[in-house]
Design a protein around this motif. Structure first.
Motif, PDB file in Angstrom:
ATOM      1  N   ILE A  35       0.843  -1.212   0.000  1.00  0.00           N
ATOM      2  CA  ILE A  35       0.000   0.000   0.000  1.00  0.00           C
ATOM      3  C   ILE A  35       0.866   1.245   0.000  1.00  0.00           C
ATOM      4  O   ILE A  35       0.603   2.234  -0.703  1.00  0.00           O
ATOM      5  N   MET A  36       1.951   1.185   0.772  1.00  0.00           N
ATOM      6  CA  MET A  36       2.855   2.334   0.863  1.00  0.00           C
ATOM      7  C   MET A  36       3.497   2.618  -0.489  1.00  0.00           C
ATOM      8  O   MET A  36       3.575   3.769  -0.931  1.00  0.00           O
ATOM      9  N   ALA A  37       3.942   1.533  -1.167  1.00  0.00           N
ATOM     10  CA  ALA A  37       4.544   1.696  -2.490  1.00  0.00           C
ATOM     11  C   ALA A  37       3.524   2.264  -3.475  1.00  0.00           C
ATOM     12  O   ALA A  37       3.841   3.158  -4.280  1.00  0.00           O
ATOM     13  N   PHE A  38       2.280   1.760  -3.367  1.00  0.00           N
ATOM     14  CA  PHE A  38       1.213   2.263  -4.234  1.00  0.00           C
ATOM     15  C   PHE A  38       1.015   3.764  -4.041  1.00  0.00           C
ATOM     16  O   PHE A  38       0.892   4.533  -5.010  1.00  0.00           O
ATOM     17  N   ALA A  39       1.027   4.193  -2.771  1.00  0.00           N
ATOM     18  CA  ALA A  39       0.882   5.628  -2.493  1.00  0.00           C
ATOM     19  C   ALA A  39       2.012   6.408  -3.154  1.00  0.00           C
ATOM     20  O   ALA A  39       1.806   7.502  -3.708  1.00  0.00           O
ATOM     21  N   GLY A  40       3.229   5.830  -3.141  1.00  0.00           N
ATOM     22  CA  GLY A  40       4.373   6.497  -3.774  1.00  0.00           C
ATOM     23  C   GLY A  40       4.145   6.671  -5.272  1.00  0.00           C
ATOM     24  O   GLY A  40       4.390   7.754  -5.837  1.00  0.00           O
ATOM     25  N   PHE A  41       3.621   5.606  -5.913  1.00  0.00           N
ATOM     26  CA  PHE A  41       3.334   5.707  -7.343  1.00  0.00           C
ATOM     27  C   PHE A  41       2.263   6.756  -7.610  1.00  0.00           C
ATOM     28  O   PHE A  41       2.325   7.487  -8.605  1.00  0.00           O
ATOM     29  N   ALA A  42       1.273   6.834  -6.720  1.00  0.00           N
ATOM     30  CA  ALA A  42       0.230   7.842  -6.890  1.00  0.00           C
ATOM     31  C   ALA A  42       0.839   9.241  -6.881  1.00  0.00           C
ATOM     32  O   ALA A  42       0.447  10.111  -7.655  1.00  0.00           O
TER      33      ALA A  42
END
Lengths: 224, 596
Positions: free
Chosen positions: B82-89
């Motif tokens: 989820i944290m990585a996903f937030a970074g991509f966002a």
């Protein structure tokens, strides 16, 4: 002499009451607790109080504490404390600043009715009565660190002990079967040896001797 | 007992290396996306704005790499993903500043997506799953607000804006208000859920969760408030505001990564590695619990052992352990060897929501727990032995006291009365001379008997001890010792527990008896000191020495009694001759009811 007795054992309380009545005392009340003793004494204003040490409510030193309270608040009432076991500490506390009208005796002394009543009368008249046992213990203890005491002759030590018990010169003379003059001579030798202030007054004499016996040897006069 | 620091115990397996390859690929694509940002951003609109771009890409990378780190350390925990996903966002979000093209459109659509991802992250912490229905709906609502309700903002924008289909200022304004309102609601619900979780978490879990939740609440509130209030009330460079918001959100993954490094997350599913570690290291209880705490990611985990004899749980010291009532945050997992109950794990459900994960760990440690259970049972029986010895000593003291009181109150008084009667017979008028002599002799003998009885009572339980306590009793004892005796006490006159006072007194009395009997001493020194925890007594003489605990029955009995109350007694020769008897008595079983 009007007396209040305080003793929690009913048997002993009655026995004591009988002994005193037959000895010519007027027993005005008998208390079973230290609280009763204080209350009755304030109410009846006796000449003399005779109390046990271990009594209700706490069954520890309640009687002694009541006696100390009376000594402080009603000094005109003479107090004799009876106990199964004698301690130097209690004797010193009871004498406090004055040896007038105070006694501390082994309970067993009641049995020797004649002498017991004599001691009580002496205290009632403002004198002192310390039990020979507690005096003997104090002298024995004092001998270990007061060299001056060890220099006294056996007869002088006898006189010293009787003085500490609160006895008058006349009484000491009768006990030792000597003249009163001889007792006075012994007494002044004792004063010199121990460095005590000379006093003709029996109470002051008791106080001075007891203080000497219960204090540690610190002064040079006791050590040279 | 020493607590060993857990060594790195996770060997690299084929599973972990394929995970590593996947994570590396994700990391590389994040780097690539960041470089695309750098390449296409509208640079040179001012040094300050350029810095904002650098910071935006950097904080996005922080999210991604912190997420990958957590992912790698805790593969079964979705939080890292989820944290990585937030970074991509965040990386996509920067596309919205491009000047044109398809990438700009992507950026415009995902402008507020990072916020939804952060909300998801906060609510999924620490396990990576959304446990409550409210949390699930809140996250879904967050994504809807950021993806669906965002659409009026670009569809009805001014002509020429990317993706604009119609220039409708009214619809644009209404859409903006709806999105802001819904967004604010999502933030508020998130704050409420985090605050409630923090309140409900156990004391020890709060240490892990507290700072994260507090910061999380601040983070989700800061973004909309800064956008609504600061941007409206003050003239602020929008880039600068963006800079502050991004920086503030970038702290979130940093905090979470710290939590990862502290072992605050659950790493379940590698039980076989825990098993090999247990086999390699002879497990001592603290190590076992420590290993469990690391494995479960729960510092509050407790291990208790089942005592089949006593039919209750005990801790590793052998004392009775109580299980918590099952509630929202603490749960109990029984541990069995075959079907036999050997112990239980008490753990925090906030950190380990899945009972089956904990049960798996329980199966792995079962044999080690069984071994520890036997040790704990041994501890329990030793503890019971100690207590029973203390009870025997207490009973002995109580009986002594009762005997002394009975003799004092009853027999001594009777002897006085008998003596009075003998005296009265002796002095009566009508007795013969012979009777008078006999009665007088009887009185004297009764007095002697009373004197002997006094000594007996004194030896059993001295009056001073009952009436005034230890200090007075020792003073009286010293007074009656026929040798120069000094007594030094640094002890208040306050009464101590009766058992301790009695024992301290009798230790000194016994030591004095020994000195008088054997030591040929010239003087004796008694010293008593004490504080709130214990009292210490010491008797020294200058005699010939050579006394040992085993040589005197009296002192040996004293040592047994002292040991039973958890104290110690020792006898030793002094350097220049003489003997020293020393004892320490703890006051820990201080019972106010036992003092008269």
């Amino acid at each position: 002499v009007r007396v209040i007795i305080a003793e929690d054992e009913a048997l002993l309380r009655e026995g004591l009451s009988l002994v005193l009545t037959q000895g010519g005392f007027d027993v005005v009340a008998a208390a079973a607790t230290a609280d009763d003793l204080l209350r009755l004494t304030a109410e009846l204003q006796p000449d003399l109080v005779v109390t046990d040490i271990r009594m209700p409510p706490d069954r520890t030193d309640d009687g002694l504490r009541a006696a100390l309270t009376l000594r402080r608040t009603m000094p005109q009432v003479a107090v004799v404390v009876l106990s199964q076991h004698l301690q130097r500490r209690y004797a010193v506390e009871l004498l406090g600043g004055s040896s007038a009208g105070v006694g501390y005796l082994l309970k067993q002394r009641i049995a020797d009715v004649e002498h017991f009543c004599q001691d009580l009368r002496r205290v009632g008249a403002g004198g002192t009565a310390l039990d020979p046992d507690v005096v003997a213990m104090m002298v024995a203890r004092a001998r270990t660190d007061h060299r001056a005491l060890r220099r006294l002759t056996p007869r002088q030590q006898q006189v010293l002990a009787l003085m500490a018990e609160g006895r008058s010169n006349g009484s000491i003379a009768r006990d030792l079967v000597v003249s009163e003059k001889a007792v006075i001579h012994h007494a002044s030798r004792i004063y010199d040896e121990l460095g005590l202030p000379v006093s003709g007054d029996d109470h002051r004499r008791v106080l001075a001797v007891v203080r000497y016996l219960s204090e540690k040897a610190t002064d040079e006069s006791a050590e040279h | 007992m020493t607590v060993q620091v857990a060594r790195p115990m996770w060997a690299r397996t084929s599973l972990t290396s394929s995970l590593f390859a996947g994570l590396t690929a994700i990391g590389l694509s994040a780097l690539l996306l960041g470089f695309i940002d750098f390449a296409l951003l509208p640079w040179s609109s001012g040094v300050r704005d350029d810095l904002v771009f650098v910071e935006g890409v950097s904080s996005a990378w922080v999210f991604v790499f912190a997420g990958l780190l957590a992912w790698g350390r805790r593969p079964n925990n979705r939080l890292g993903a989820i944290m990585a996903f937030a970074g991509f966002a965040f990386l996509l979000d920067l596309f919205s500043t491009f000047t044109n093209g398809a990438l700009l459109a992507l950026g415009v659509i995902t402008t507020t997506l990072p916020l939804a991802a952060v909300v998801h992250l906060l609510l999924a912490f620490p396990t990576g799953t959304l446990r409550s229905r409210l949390a699930r709906w809140t996250v879904i609502a967050g994504y809807l607000v950021c993806l669906v309700l965002q659409s009026p903002l670009y569809l009805f924008g001014p002509a020429g804006a990317p993706l604009a289909v119609a220039d409708r200022p009214g619809l644009l304004k209404a859409g903006t208000w709806v999105q802001r309102g819904a967004g604010l609601l999502v933030m508020m619900v998130t704050t409420y859920i985090l605050a409630r979780r923090w309140r409900d978490s156990s004391h020890r879990a709060r240490r892990v969760l507290g700072s994260l939740y507090i910061y999380g609440v601040f983070a989700v509130l800061f973004v909309p408030i800064s956008a609504e209030v600061i941007a409206r009330e003050f003239t602020v460079n929008p880039y600068l505001l963006y800079f502050a918001q991004t920086l503030e959100l970038a702290v979130v993954p940093v905090l979470f990564t710290v939590a990862v490094l502290r072992g605050g997350f659950a790493r379940t599913g590698e039980a076989h590695e825990l098993a090999s570690w247990l086999a390699a290291d002879a497990s001592r209880p603290p190590v076992l619990v420590h290993g469990l705490a690391t494995t479960l990611g729960d510092p509050s985990v407790e291990l208790v052992y089942w005592s089949a004899d006593a039919e209750h749980y005990v801790d590793d010291g052998g004392s009775t352990a109580r299980l918590p009532a099952d509630n929202e945050t603490r749960a109990v997992q029984e541990i069995r060897v075959e079907s036999r109950l050997v112990g239980a794990l008490i753990y925090d459900t906030t950190l380990n929501p899945e009972p089956k994960d904990v049960a798996a760990i329980g199966r792995v440690v079962a044999l080690a727990v069984d071994r520890e259970r036997l040790t704990a049972e041994l501890g329990a029986s030793r503890e019971e032995l100690r207590r029973s010895r203390a009870r025997i000593v207490e009973a002995g003291n109580r009986e002594r006291r009762q005997v002394a009181l009975a003799l004092h109150d009853g027999l001594q008084g009777r002897l006085v009365m008998l003596s009075i009667r003998a005296g009265r017979i002796a002095s009566a008028q009508d007795v013969t001379g012979a009777t008078e002599v006999e009665a007088a002799k009887l009185r004297v003998e009764l007095d002697e008997a009373a004197g002997e009885l006094r000594d007996v009572v004194h030896r059993i339980m001295p009056a001073a001890l009952i009436e005034r306590g230890l200090a007075a009793a020792l003073e009286d004892l010293a007074d009656r010792t026929p040798l120069p005796t000094t007594l030094s006490m640094t002890l208040s006159e306050e009464r101590l527990p009766a058992d301790v006072e009695g024992l301290a007194y009798f230790v000194v009395a016994e030591a004095l008896t020994n000195v008088l009997k054997h030591a040929d001493a010239g003087q004796i020194a008694i010293a008593v000191s004490g504080d709130a925890a214990s009292i210490q007594v010491r008797v020294e003489d200058d005699g010939v020495g050579g006394a040992e605990v085993n040589s005197g029955v009296g002192l040996r009995a004293m040592r047994d009694r002292v040991n039973a109350l958890d104290g110690w007694l020792r006898i030793e020769g002094r350097p220049h001759g003489g003997t020293r008897v020393e004892a320490l008595l703890p006051l820990h079983e201080l019972d106010p009811l036992s003092t008269p």
